[in-house]
Design a protein around this motif. Sequence first.
Motif, PDB file in Angstrom:
ATOM      1  N   LYS A  16       0.718  -1.164   0.005  1.00  0.00           N
ATOM      2  CA  LYS A  16      -0.031   0.002   0.159  1.00  0.00           C
ATOM      3  C   LYS A  16       1.077   1.324  -0.033  1.00  0.00           C
ATOM      4  CE  LYS A  16      -3.765  -0.297   2.856  1.00  0.00           C
ATOM      5  NZ  LYS A  16      -4.453  -0.471   4.198  1.00  0.00           N
ATOM      6  N   TYR A 157      -0.320 -18.473   9.712  1.00  0.00           N
ATOM      7  CA  TYR A 157      -1.236 -17.174   9.104  1.00  0.00           C
ATOM      8  C   TYR A 157      -2.381 -17.780   8.214  1.00  0.00           C
ATOM      9  CZ  TYR A 157      -1.659 -12.343   7.201  1.00  0.00           C
ATOM     10  OH  TYR A 157      -2.062 -11.273   6.975  1.00  0.00           O
ATOM     11  N   ASN A 199       4.594  -6.061   9.438  1.00  0.00           N
ATOM     12  CA  ASN A 199       4.865  -6.644  10.843  1.00  0.00           C
ATOM     13  C   ASN A 199       6.168  -6.592  11.293  1.00  0.00           C
ATOM     14  OD1 ASN A 199       4.676  -8.798  12.669  1.00  0.00           O
ATOM     15  ND2 ASN A 199       3.102  -9.909  12.118  1.00  0.00           N
ATOM     16  N   SER A 203       7.601  -9.662   9.439  1.00  0.00           N
ATOM     17  CA  SER A 203       8.404  -9.282   8.182  1.00  0.00           C
ATOM     18  C   SER A 203       9.516  -8.599   8.023  1.00  0.00           C
ATOM     19  CB  SER A 203       7.030  -8.422   7.564  1.00  0.00           C
ATOM     20  OG  SER A 203       5.960  -8.952   7.212  1.00  0.00           O
ATOM     21  N   SER A 228       4.922   2.914  11.509  1.00  0.00           N
ATOM     22  CA  SER A 228       4.372   2.218  12.432  1.00  0.00           C
ATOM     23  C   SER A 228       3.173   1.531  11.785  1.00  0.00           C
ATOM     24  CB  SER A 228       3.567   2.815  13.793  1.00  0.00           C
ATOM     25  OG  SER A 228       3.172   1.796  14.547  1.00  0.00           O
ATOM     26  N   PRO A 229       3.029   0.126  11.921  1.00  0.00           N
ATOM     27  CA  PRO A 229       2.167  -0.598  11.372  1.00  0.00           C
ATOM     28  C   PRO A 229       0.947  -0.637  12.346  1.00  0.00           C
ATOM     29  CG  PRO A 229       3.824  -2.108  12.432  1.00  0.00           C
ATOM     30  CD  PRO A 229       4.290  -0.839  12.500  1.00  0.00           C
ATOM     31  N   ILE A 236      -3.816  -3.085  11.303  1.00  0.00           N
ATOM     32  CA  ILE A 236      -4.903  -2.844  10.394  1.00  0.00           C
ATOM     33  C   ILE A 236      -5.370  -4.192   9.772  1.00  0.00           C
ATOM     34  CG2 ILE A 236      -5.508  -1.654   8.424  1.00  0.00           C
ATOM     35  CD1 ILE A 236      -4.566   0.426  10.551  1.00  0.00           C
ATOM     36  N   THR A 292      -1.499   8.171   9.175  1.00  0.00           N
ATOM     37  CA  THR A 292      -0.816   6.895   8.230  1.00  0.00           C
ATOM     38  C   THR A 292      -1.732   5.967   7.688  1.00  0.00           C
ATOM     39  OG1 THR A 292      -0.612   5.447  10.110  1.00  0.00           O
ATOM     40  CG2 THR A 292       1.058   7.208  10.127  1.00  0.00           C
ATOM     41  N   MET A 294      -3.857   4.292   4.826  1.00  0.00           N
ATOM     42  CA  MET A 294      -3.935   4.455   3.609  1.00  0.00           C
ATOM     43  C   MET A 294      -5.209   3.794   3.101  1.00  0.00           C
ATOM     44  SD  MET A 294       0.139   3.529   2.899  1.00  0.00           S
ATOM     45  CE  MET A 294      -0.025   2.316   4.246  1.00  0.00           C
TER      46      MET A 294
HETATM   47  P1  GDP Z   1       1.390  -9.581   8.128  1.00  0.00           P
HETATM   48  O1  GDP Z   1      -0.123  -9.279   7.260  1.00  0.00           O
HETATM   49  O2  GDP Z   1       1.143  -9.309   9.557  1.00  0.00           O
HETATM   50  O3  GDP Z   1       2.014 -10.731   7.620  1.00  0.00           O
HETATM   51  O4  GDP Z   1       2.256  -8.249   7.777  1.00  0.00           O
HETATM   52  P2  GDP Z   1       2.782  -7.427   6.741  1.00  0.00           P
HETATM   53  O5  GDP Z   1       4.080  -7.209   6.765  1.00  0.00           O
HETATM   54  O6  GDP Z   1       2.103  -8.178   5.352  1.00  0.00           O
HETATM   55  O7  GDP Z   1       1.986  -5.928   6.838  1.00  0.00           O
HETATM   56  C1  GDP Z   1       0.870  -5.745   7.338  1.00  0.00           C
HETATM   57  C2  GDP Z   1       0.952  -4.789   8.313  1.00  0.00           C
HETATM   58  O8  GDP Z   1       0.603  -3.255   7.492  1.00  0.00           O
HETATM   59  C3  GDP Z   1      -0.215  -5.003   9.618  1.00  0.00           C
HETATM   60  O9  GDP Z   1       0.660  -4.929  10.758  1.00  0.00           O
HETATM   61  C4  GDP Z   1      -0.923  -3.881   9.249  1.00  0.00           C
HETATM   62  O10 GDP Z   1      -1.281  -3.036  10.555  1.00  0.00           O
HETATM   63  C5  GDP Z   1      -0.022  -2.729   8.672  1.00  0.00           C
HETATM   64  N1  GDP Z   1      -1.048  -1.801   7.772  1.00  0.00           N
HETATM   65  C6  GDP Z   1      -1.976  -2.274   6.871  1.00  0.00           C
HETATM   66  N2  GDP Z   1      -2.498  -1.091   6.111  1.00  0.00           N
HETATM   67  C7  GDP Z   1      -1.952  -0.132   6.772  1.00  0.00           C
HETATM   68  C8  GDP Z   1      -2.296   1.359   6.810  1.00  0.00           C
HETATM   69  O11 GDP Z   1      -3.221   1.932   6.119  1.00  0.00           O
HETATM   70  N3  GDP Z   1      -1.717   2.244   7.538  1.00  0.00           N
HETATM   71  C9  GDP Z   1      -0.657   1.595   8.637  1.00  0.00           C
HETATM   72  N4  GDP Z   1       0.006   2.520   9.430  1.00  0.00           N
HETATM   73  N5  GDP Z   1      -0.341   0.325   8.530  1.00  0.00           N
HETATM   74  C10 GDP Z   1      -0.930  -0.438   7.927  1.00  0.00           C
END
Ligand code: GDP
Length: 310
Positions: A16, A157, A199, A203, A228-229, A236, A292, A294
């Motif tokens: 994203k 997962y 993550n 990740s 920050s995720p 999210i 943040t 999206m």
């Molecule tokens: P996984 O899905 O936990 O294996 O992790 P990924 O590394 O693929 O990424 C997902 C992460 O992106 C999650 O921890 C979400 O919280 C974060 N994330 C997804 N969309 C958004 C957003 O729009 N804004 C923010 N700040 N984080 C996001």
Amino acid sequence: MTKRIVALAGGVGAAKFLRGLTRVVEADSLYIIGNVGDNLWVFGLYVAPDIDIVTYALADLWDDERGWGLRGEGFQVRDGLRLLGLEDAEWFNLGDRDFATCIFRTHLMKRGYPLSRVTDIIRVKFGVKSKIIPATDNELVTQVHTLDGWITFEEYYVKHRFSIPIDGLRFVGADDAEPAPGVIEAINSAHMIIVCPSNPLASIQPILSVKGILEALKANRNKVSAISPLVGGRAIKGPADSMMSQLGYEPSVAGVAKLYREFVSTLIIDTVDSKEQQKVMEEGVNARVMNTLMGGVNDSVELARRVLSG
Ligand code: GDP
């Protein structure tokens, strides 16, 4: 010379953000270092979920609603394999064109091509101008410890939908994993390094576990910003928050700062977390506050602009 930007990327959150970033920087000045810890052998094929999500997103073909695969996919191959009784097809989904990507990757790897070379060929075929480099060409597998022992992150997962308790995390093969060609050079020559909203444990840590990558990032810490995720203490999407709390980290922006403080100088946190700014600073990390979230590409572009302006 265009200024080189390096991004550390997982899957969905990174995809994203990166499709916004590639609209505000020269796409070919961007070097993306991708997570390989989720990669797995399934259907006799080598699947690289995070790298493919990023490739498809930058090719503008990604199914962002589903979070993986290509838009408008059919599932005839998977359905056919289900009819034949292949167990893999019961839990792992791949669309038909996604199968093609993975067949192509496996074919080249069986002919001796390293993953980084194959990844580069695939991104060029998809018309992606930014470099996508897997953190390592060596096998590195993220596993979580459950009541029944160690299982791969993808099983946790996808098969278990992260609904089972975990109490351990490891990266099998990390001790012998060398950075893929270009990874350390990209970090050392970067104008700015951005840790995408990914993550932190599943990740980003697998990338850091590859020999020399953490050291290179530490040496360039003043150039490293992370997004920050976690927003308001929650992921999210996906298990980042629950993994953090089960593995002993506070699921908050301060918890993310604690995990990143060695190699990140600035953490970008969401406006809903503005009250936590001080707690982030107490970890020795600068905090910048902005929206943040999206929801669409425009938000990603705006976020990328603001991150770059820091
Ligand atoms: P996984 O899905 O936990 O294996 O992790 P990924 O590394 O693929 O990424 C997902 C992460 O992106 C999650 O921890 C979400 O919280 C974060 N994330 C997804 N969309 C958004 C957003 O729009 N804004 C923010 N700040 N984080 C996001």
